[in-house]
Every structure is written in C-alpha cells, then in structure tokens.
Design a protein around this motif. Structure first.
Motif, PDB file in Angstrom:
ATOM      1  N   GLY A 123      26.409  43.674  -3.367  1.00  0.00           N
ATOM      2  CA  GLY A 123      25.477  44.772  -3.169  1.00  0.00           C
ATOM      3  C   GLY A 123      26.085  45.896  -2.350  1.00  0.00           C
ATOM      4  N   GLU A 124      27.009  45.552  -1.477  1.00  0.00           N
ATOM      5  CA  GLU A 124      27.602  46.568  -0.609  1.00  0.00           C
ATOM      6  C   GLU A 124      28.757  47.310  -1.281  1.00  0.00           C
ATOM      7  OE1 GLU A 124      28.666  44.413   2.924  1.00  0.00           O
ATOM      8  OE2 GLU A 124      26.667  43.508   3.043  1.00  0.00           O
ATOM      9  N   GLY A 125      29.452  46.653  -2.201  1.00  0.00           N
ATOM     10  CA  GLY A 125      30.623  47.328  -2.748  1.00  0.00           C
ATOM     11  C   GLY A 125      31.035  46.915  -4.145  1.00  0.00           C
ATOM     12  N   GLY A 126      30.128  46.300  -4.892  1.00  0.00           N
ATOM     13  CA  GLY A 126      30.474  45.936  -6.259  1.00  0.00           C
ATOM     14  C   GLY A 126      31.368  44.712  -6.330  1.00  0.00           C
ATOM     15  N   PRO A 127      31.810  44.371  -7.512  1.00  0.00           N
ATOM     16  CA  PRO A 127      32.559  43.138  -7.728  1.00  0.00           C
ATOM     17  C   PRO A 127      33.817  43.037  -6.880  1.00  0.00           C
ATOM     18  CG  PRO A 127      32.503  44.502  -9.716  1.00  0.00           C
ATOM     19  CD  PRO A 127      31.565  45.106  -8.752  1.00  0.00           C
ATOM     20  N   SER A 128      34.523  44.144  -6.699  1.00  0.00           N
ATOM     21  CA  SER A 128      35.781  44.056  -5.950  1.00  0.00           C
ATOM     22  C   SER A 128      35.533  43.768  -4.475  1.00  0.00           C
ATOM     23  CB  SER A 128      36.580  45.346  -6.098  1.00  0.00           C
ATOM     24  OG  SER A 128      35.914  46.401  -5.422  1.00  0.00           O
ATOM     25  N   ALA A 129      34.311  43.969  -4.019  1.00  0.00           N
ATOM     26  CA  ALA A 129      33.993  43.679  -2.619  1.00  0.00           C
ATOM     27  C   ALA A 129      33.653  42.208  -2.402  1.00  0.00           C
ATOM     28  CB  ALA A 129      32.836  44.562  -2.152  1.00  0.00           C
ATOM     29  N   VAL A 130      33.576  41.464  -3.460  1.00  0.00           N
ATOM     30  CA  VAL A 130      33.318  40.029  -3.324  1.00  0.00           C
ATOM     31  C   VAL A 130      34.635  39.360  -2.963  1.00  0.00           C
ATOM     32  CG1 VAL A 130      32.458  37.962  -4.442  1.00  0.00           C
ATOM     33  CG2 VAL A 130      31.445  40.164  -4.983  1.00  0.00           C
ATOM     34  N   VAL A 131      34.902  39.343  -1.673  1.00  0.00           N
ATOM     35  CA  VAL A 131      36.177  38.866  -1.141  1.00  0.00           C
ATOM     36  C   VAL A 131      35.966  37.487  -0.548  1.00  0.00           C
ATOM     37  CG1 VAL A 131      37.875  39.253   0.675  1.00  0.00           C
ATOM     38  CG2 VAL A 131      37.042  41.169  -0.693  1.00  0.00           C
TER      39      VAL A 131
ATOM     40  N   GLU B 267      19.069  51.179  -8.595  1.00  0.00           N
ATOM     41  CA  GLU B 267      18.702  50.732  -7.245  1.00  0.00           C
ATOM     42  C   GLU B 267      19.779  49.863  -6.624  1.00  0.00           C
ATOM     43  OE1 GLU B 267      14.985  48.749  -7.670  1.00  0.00           O
ATOM     44  OE2 GLU B 267      13.809  50.597  -7.843  1.00  0.00           O
ATOM     45  N   GLU B 268      20.448  49.083  -7.446  1.00  0.00           N
ATOM     46  CA  GLU B 268      21.439  48.119  -6.942  1.00  0.00           C
ATOM     47  C   GLU B 268      22.722  48.229  -7.750  1.00  0.00           C
ATOM     48  OE1 GLU B 268      21.172  46.039  -4.480  1.00  0.00           O
ATOM     49  OE2 GLU B 268      19.082  45.401  -4.207  1.00  0.00           O
ATOM     50  N   PRO B 269      23.403  49.359  -7.661  1.00  0.00           N
ATOM     51  CA  PRO B 269      24.575  49.541  -8.526  1.00  0.00           C
ATOM     52  C   PRO B 269      25.639  48.464  -8.332  1.00  0.00           C
ATOM     53  CG  PRO B 269      24.458  51.240  -6.829  1.00  0.00           C
ATOM     54  CD  PRO B 269      23.151  50.514  -6.796  1.00  0.00           C
ATOM     55  N   GLY B 270      25.873  48.095  -7.088  1.00  0.00           N
ATOM     56  CA  GLY B 270      26.911  47.097  -6.825  1.00  0.00           C
ATOM     57  C   GLY B 270      26.591  45.771  -7.475  1.00  0.00           C
ATOM     58  N   ARG B 271      25.370  45.317  -7.283  1.00  0.00           N
ATOM     59  CA  ARG B 271      24.989  44.035  -7.874  1.00  0.00           C
ATOM     60  C   ARG B 271      24.934  44.125  -9.390  1.00  0.00           C
ATOM     61  NH1 ARG B 271      22.758  41.719  -2.767  1.00  0.00           N
ATOM     62  NH2 ARG B 271      21.183  43.236  -2.219  1.00  0.00           N
ATOM     63  N   PHE B 272      24.496  45.286  -9.891  1.00  0.00           N
ATOM     64  CA  PHE B 272      24.444  45.446 -11.342  1.00  0.00           C
ATOM     65  C   PHE B 272      25.841  45.338 -11.943  1.00  0.00           C
ATOM     66  CE2 PHE B 272      24.823  47.942 -15.177  1.00  0.00           C
ATOM     67  CZ  PHE B 272      23.758  47.484 -15.933  1.00  0.00           C
ATOM     68  N   GLN B 273      26.775  46.064 -11.365  1.00  0.00           N
ATOM     69  CA  GLN B 273      28.143  45.991 -11.872  1.00  0.00           C
ATOM     70  C   GLN B 273      28.667  44.571 -11.821  1.00  0.00           C
ATOM     71  OE1 GLN B 273      29.933  49.331  -9.486  1.00  0.00           O
ATOM     72  NE2 GLN B 273      31.037  49.614 -11.398  1.00  0.00           N
ATOM     73  N   THR B 274      28.359  43.892 -10.724  1.00  0.00           N
ATOM     74  CA  THR B 274      28.835  42.519 -10.577  1.00  0.00           C
ATOM     75  C   THR B 274      28.221  41.619 -11.637  1.00  0.00           C
ATOM     76  OG1 THR B 274      28.985  42.925  -8.214  1.00  0.00           O
ATOM     77  CG2 THR B 274      29.096  40.641  -8.948  1.00  0.00           C
ATOM     78  N   ALA B 275      26.978  41.877 -11.967  1.00  0.00           N
ATOM     79  CA  ALA B 275      26.296  41.033 -12.949  1.00  0.00           C
ATOM     80  C   ALA B 275      27.029  41.026 -14.282  1.00  0.00           C
ATOM     81  CB  ALA B 275      24.861  41.509 -13.135  1.00  0.00           C
TER      82      ALA B 275
END
Lengths: 213, 213
Positions: free
Chosen positions: B32-40, B114-122
């Motif tokens: 949610g904070e930074g999209g898929p690449s932020a899932v570190v 509303e949730e671009p980061g989570r959407f991209q990750t989805a």
DNA sequence: GCTCACATGTGCACAACGTACACATATCAG
DNA sequence: CTGATATGTGTACGTTGTGCACATGTGAGC
C-alpha cells in the motif's frame, strides 16, 4: 581491466565516445531479456565495458537510465504500429482510415506479444501526458504511439466513421482497451493462452472499441 | 535485539505464533505504501520483529511472499467490487443485473484509484487462469474479481441484456478495458488528471464496454 | 513427568545492487 | 603548449535476497 571482449568493438581510447547511447542500447537489450526490473545499471555498464560509476556522468541515477530506455522502447512500439499501418493496401479513403485505426491496435498488441519485456519497459516508468508526446519516444514518422492513435482517431472523424461529439477523450477509451489486453497477455491471467486464441481476442477487443466508441 | 516496539504487540515467547500471516499483513502494508517493489522481505520481517531468515521457514523466497501478498490484495479488490454491488438499490431484476455489471467496473477502478499500490500488487505477480479462481484471492462472498465479473456477465445474458452468442470471452474484453484504464491512471499518462475527469473517463469506458460487447 | 525429534527463530556470511567520492586522464580552448 | 573541463577508474558503504550452522521452544511417546 576488461579485455574488451564485450558486445562493443573493444574501446581503443580511454574515452568511450558515445557512452550514453551505448548504455541506453544495453538497457534496451536488458529490457528485452527480462523487462524493466532487468535494466540493471551495473550490468549495463558491464556490457559496455565500463565501470559502474561511469554511468553517473550521463545519468543522474538508475531511474534516469530506465527513463531513457523507456523512451527508446516506446519508439519501438511506434515503429510496430507504423509497420502495421504501412501494410494497408490503398483502397478508398474511408476504409483506409478505418484500417489505419485498427492497425494502431494490432501493431501495439503484436509488439506486446513479440517483445513483452520491452513493451512492459515502454510503459513502466514515469510518463505523463507531456512526455507522451516527447520526440525521444517517436518512431520513424516522428510520432509517439499516443500521437499515432490521436491522428488515427482524427481521421475517423474526418471520414465520418466517428461522430464528432464522440471524439473527445476517445484516445483514452481505445488505449485502455488495447493496453489492458496487453497487460493481461503479458503478466496477467491470459499469459498461457495459445496464440490463435490471443489473435481472436485481439480482433474482438478492437471490434468492441470500434463499436463502442 | 528488537524491543518489540513495532506494530505487533511485543512477542512474549520465542515463537511468534502466526508469523506467516503476520508477514503477509506487513507485506500488504508495504504494498500500500509503495507498490509491489516496496514489498521487501527484510523490511517485512523488521516490522514483525523477526530476523530475515525467519521468513524462509514460511516462504520459499521473496517471490513466494509477494505471491501471497498479491492474493491478499486481490481479495481486497474483490471486496471493493462487492461493496459497490451492495450499494445497488433493489429495482427490477434486469436493471439490477445491468448495475451489478457496471459495479464490477466502478469497484475495480475505485480501488485502483484509492489504493494504487495494493492494486498494482494485486496484478503484479504470476497468475494464470487457474490462480484467478483461487480461494485465497476471494472476497467475502468467496469470489475473486474475475469470478465476480463472470457472474455479472452471466446475469446479463440471463436478463437478455447480452446476446448469448456474444457471451464467450466477454470477460476478457470487459476486463481489458477496465484494467487498461486503471493502468493508465496509476502509472500511465493519465496519472495527473484531476479526479472529476477521471470519473468521467470511468463512466465512458464502462459505457463503451456495455455498448461494444 | 521426561526425553527426544522436529518446527521455528537467530546469527553470520556472501554476492549483487545503487551510489558517493576522491583520483586519473583524455580532449579542447586559448 | 597549457590548463580547464569532461569523462572514466577505484574504492567504499549501506541495503537487499538468501544459504547455513546453531539455538530454542513445543508436542509425541514412553
């Protein structure tokens, strides 16, 4: 000390000559092999036969390199569209306009299927409507993919195939449908579909756009 | 040695208890904070108050964690669609089916905005048509976004709003248009558009799909 | 209740990456 | 010819993903 056995023809002088261009080309290669995340600064410098730090004389950071690579990839997309448009036989102006419009979609999607890595890279980076018309992203005719679509839609209106009142924002509707299909093909749930089915879907999506605009 | 001041309520025992779940939740936060690449991976373990290596008892590698996070995010998308569908007033069955279909699009796009980061990750990770129906990606009604769309289209046919011969593959056409618009909104050239314009485009894209299917 | 096997978390290590900084050298203006 | 500047080198640091040896809770069977 590298032996100069890389892709480039063994730098003779201390200076490289055109390092910026060379790094972008290496980046485009990397993008083709593994998409945007494969555009790794160190690997690009390695392929060019140069120290990682050297890249920072030409790009502020990795993102700047990626942006440049992205522009180059968009130019390739424009080229694919132009190629499909060039194949259209010269018939009457109305039908020709219709086919030029459809060729924007088929060229776009053909490139997405043939070069998924470069396609993803083309639309991965920071780009707003300003940069969508930047000349660095243009094909041989000097138009970006977005501009090619805009022109095609204008021609539809000229030929009476699209009511003028439907013209505003039409590029975004058409682009959404085609771009979405590309995404579903590349790393979405439609990835594993056999190629003929993909071709059918391409036709049907463009049909939908043509009818729904 | 962490002091247990993180998000989670200060682990009391050596064992964590539900580390897998906790890591996924941290991953969803990061997405949610930074999209898929932020899932570190390391950051997720840090937030949970655990050593990086501990994650490898529950996930084969970072990609496996990202896949799980992706599934969770898809469930959130399903929830957004269900929410929009639940808001539909009870009118006649035909109009209701039409609105339920449109709600798939509006919910999907509302979540994307509303949730671009989570959407991209989805929709970032490896998913084929099999996993598009996996229960881990379902919302409260137990359906994934893809399944909600399928059901809505079936209902359109039942109500006579969509000719049966047009039904096959219709989910992919509709999905393409809506998904493409989401991509153009999030990191594409439409990112900077003011919100009302975005809303208008959402309506028009769904109009196009309804008319063009 | 004790013991031992196993599941789970720790500590440490390594390679790769982006990037900063001081230094070296080639090129061009005067 | 000379020096300023552009461009490439060398080294270093912090961060990431990941493997491996080790430590420690927990539960099964006696």
């Amino acid at each position: 000390m590298t032996t100069g056995l890389g892709n480039s023809p063994a730098r003779t002088s201390y200076r490289h000559g055109d390092l910026r261009r060379a790094l972008i080309e290496a980046g485009v290669d990397l993008a083709g092999e593994g998409g945007p995340s494969a555009v790794v600064l160190r690997e690009a410098t390695r392929r060019v036969g140069v120290t990682p730090s050297a890249a920072y004389r030409h790009f502020a950071d990795r993102q700047a390199l990626l942006d440049a690579v992205c522009s180059s990839c968009q130019a390739l997309v424009a080229g694919a569209i132009e190629a499909d448009q060039a194949r259209i036989p010269a018939t009457d102006a109305t039908e020709s306009a219709r086919l030029r419009f459809r060729a924007v979609g088929t060229g776009y999607l053909r490139f997405a299927l043939e070069e998924p890595g470069r396609f993803q890279t083309a639309f991965s980076a920071s780009s707003d409507l300003e940069s969508a018309t930047s000349s660095a992203r243009a094909g041989e005719r000097g138009l970006t993919p977005f501009q090619l679509l805009t022109v095609a839609l204008d021609d539809l209106v000229t030929e009476g195939l699209l009511p003028a009142e439907r013209r505003p924002a039409a590029e975004f509707l058409a682009w959404s449908a085609v771009h979405g299909l590309a995404e579903l093909f590349i790393d979405g749930p439609l990835r594993a579909l056999p190629d003929p089915v993909k071709q059918t879907l391409i036709t049907r999506v463009i049909d939908m756009v043509e009818q729904g605009l």
